[in-house]
Design an enzyme around this catalytic site. Structure first.
Site, PDB file in Angstrom:
ATOM      1  N   CYS A 104       6.804   1.610  -7.470  1.00  0.00           N
ATOM      2  CA  CYS A 104       6.683   0.603  -6.412  1.00  0.00           C
ATOM      3  C   CYS A 104       5.799  -0.550  -6.883  1.00  0.00           C
ATOM      4  O   CYS A 104       4.634  -0.332  -7.239  1.00  0.00           O
ATOM      5  CB  CYS A 104       6.083   1.243  -5.156  1.00  0.00           C
ATOM      6  SG  CYS A 104       5.777   0.071  -3.819  1.00  0.00           S
ATOM      7  N   THR A 162       2.276  -1.022  -5.165  1.00  0.00           N
ATOM      8  CA  THR A 162       1.328   0.096  -5.243  1.00  0.00           C
ATOM      9  C   THR A 162       0.698   0.101  -6.630  1.00  0.00           C
ATOM     10  O   THR A 162       1.394  -0.055  -7.622  1.00  0.00           O
ATOM     11  CB  THR A 162       2.075   1.436  -5.014  1.00  0.00           C
ATOM     12  OG1 THR A 162       2.725   1.399  -3.747  1.00  0.00           O
ATOM     13  CG2 THR A 162       1.121   2.609  -5.061  1.00  0.00           C
ATOM     14  N   THR A 184       0.821  -1.210   0.000  1.00  0.00           N
ATOM     15  CA  THR A 184       0.000   0.000   0.000  1.00  0.00           C
ATOM     16  C   THR A 184       0.851   1.254   0.000  1.00  0.00           C
ATOM     17  O   THR A 184       2.012   1.224   0.380  1.00  0.00           O
ATOM     18  CB  THR A 184      -0.933   0.035   1.225  1.00  0.00           C
ATOM     19  OG1 THR A 184      -1.991   0.929   0.960  1.00  0.00           O
ATOM     20  CG2 THR A 184      -0.218   0.456   2.474  1.00  0.00           C
ATOM     21  N   SER A 237       4.605   1.083   1.532  1.00  0.00           N
ATOM     22  CA  SER A 237       5.749   0.631   0.743  1.00  0.00           C
ATOM     23  C   SER A 237       6.192   1.641  -0.310  1.00  0.00           C
ATOM     24  O   SER A 237       7.368   1.750  -0.609  1.00  0.00           O
ATOM     25  CB  SER A 237       5.435  -0.707   0.077  1.00  0.00           C
ATOM     26  OG  SER A 237       4.290  -0.597  -0.736  1.00  0.00           O
ATOM     27  N   GLY A 277      -5.976   6.744   6.822  1.00  0.00           N
ATOM     28  CA  GLY A 277      -5.432   5.799   5.856  1.00  0.00           C
ATOM     29  C   GLY A 277      -4.556   4.820   6.596  1.00  0.00           C
ATOM     30  O   GLY A 277      -3.957   5.164   7.618  1.00  0.00           O
ATOM     31  N   LYS A 322      -8.423   1.872   1.328  1.00  0.00           N
ATOM     32  CA  LYS A 322      -7.522   2.041   2.462  1.00  0.00           C
ATOM     33  C   LYS A 322      -7.540   3.453   3.030  1.00  0.00           C
ATOM     34  O   LYS A 322      -6.801   3.760   3.954  1.00  0.00           O
ATOM     35  CB  LYS A 322      -6.099   1.684   2.043  1.00  0.00           C
ATOM     36  CG  LYS A 322      -5.983   0.261   1.531  1.00  0.00           C
ATOM     37  CD  LYS A 322      -4.603   0.022   1.003  1.00  0.00           C
ATOM     38  CE  LYS A 322      -4.568  -1.170   0.112  1.00  0.00           C
ATOM     39  NZ  LYS A 322      -3.273  -1.291  -0.552  1.00  0.00           N
TER      40      LYS A 322
END
Length: 180
Positions: free
Chosen positions: A166, A169, A8, A131, A52, A40
């Protein structure tokens, strides 16, 4: 506790009397994507608080429910609710094992919460967790400095940029905004 949670990215941006919080929708288990459209980022306390989370989904949902309870008990006082939650998180044997981070914001402040006992008010008008946090943070700071975009456009673009870098993500973005 490992604070580099995979799966996330959440970013919060403040500008021109607005706070925007955006998060991606990807949920991973190991090296597999199990969901692309998770939510989220949530509105709490009658829409006056944004929250979040990053980390284990079940753990984050437990913390979110407890934080919402604290907001009700403290009549929406973000700081007191955050401190109360983190104390409980640190001291409760079951909660202590939860692996998650939370980013919470209201009209006045943004706070980062962790099970390590942290209640941190980030410097500046941008904060992020997860992340892809570093990528989203750098993108949002650059856009805040170099553009006249509104908070929500910066938050959305920061997650889009993080999703291009990422692997944990994606660009299935949930965005919430509070006007100050």
């Amino acid at each position: 506790m490992n604070v580099n949670f995979k799966g996330t990215t959440i970013v919060s941006v403040r500008r021109n009397g607005r706070v925007a919080m955006a998060g991606d929708g990807q949920v991973t288990m190991g090296d597999q994507i199990v969901k692309e459209g998770a939510r989220k980022v949530r509105r709490l306390y009658d829409g006056r608080v944004l929250a979040g989370f990053a980390g284990s989904t079940a753990d984050a949902m437990t913390l979110l429910e407890r934080f919402e309870r604290r907001l009700e008990e403290n009549k929406g006082n973000l700081t007191k609710s955050a401190v109360d939650l983190v104390k409980e998180w640190r001291l409760d044997r079951a909660l202590r094992r939860l692996e998650a981070l939370m980013l919470v914001a209201d009209r006045e402040e943004t706070l980062l919460l962790s099970g390590s006992g942290d209640v941190i008010e980030p410097e500046g008008d941008v904060a992020s967790i997860g992340s892809g946090s570093g990528f989203a943070l750098a993108a949002a700071r650059a856009l805040l400095e170099a553009s006249d975009w509104e908070a929500e456009r910066i938050a959305r673009r920061a997650i889009e940029i993080a999703s291009q870098i990422c692997i944990y993500t994606n660009d299935a973005i949930v965005l919430e905004v509070i006007d100050q």
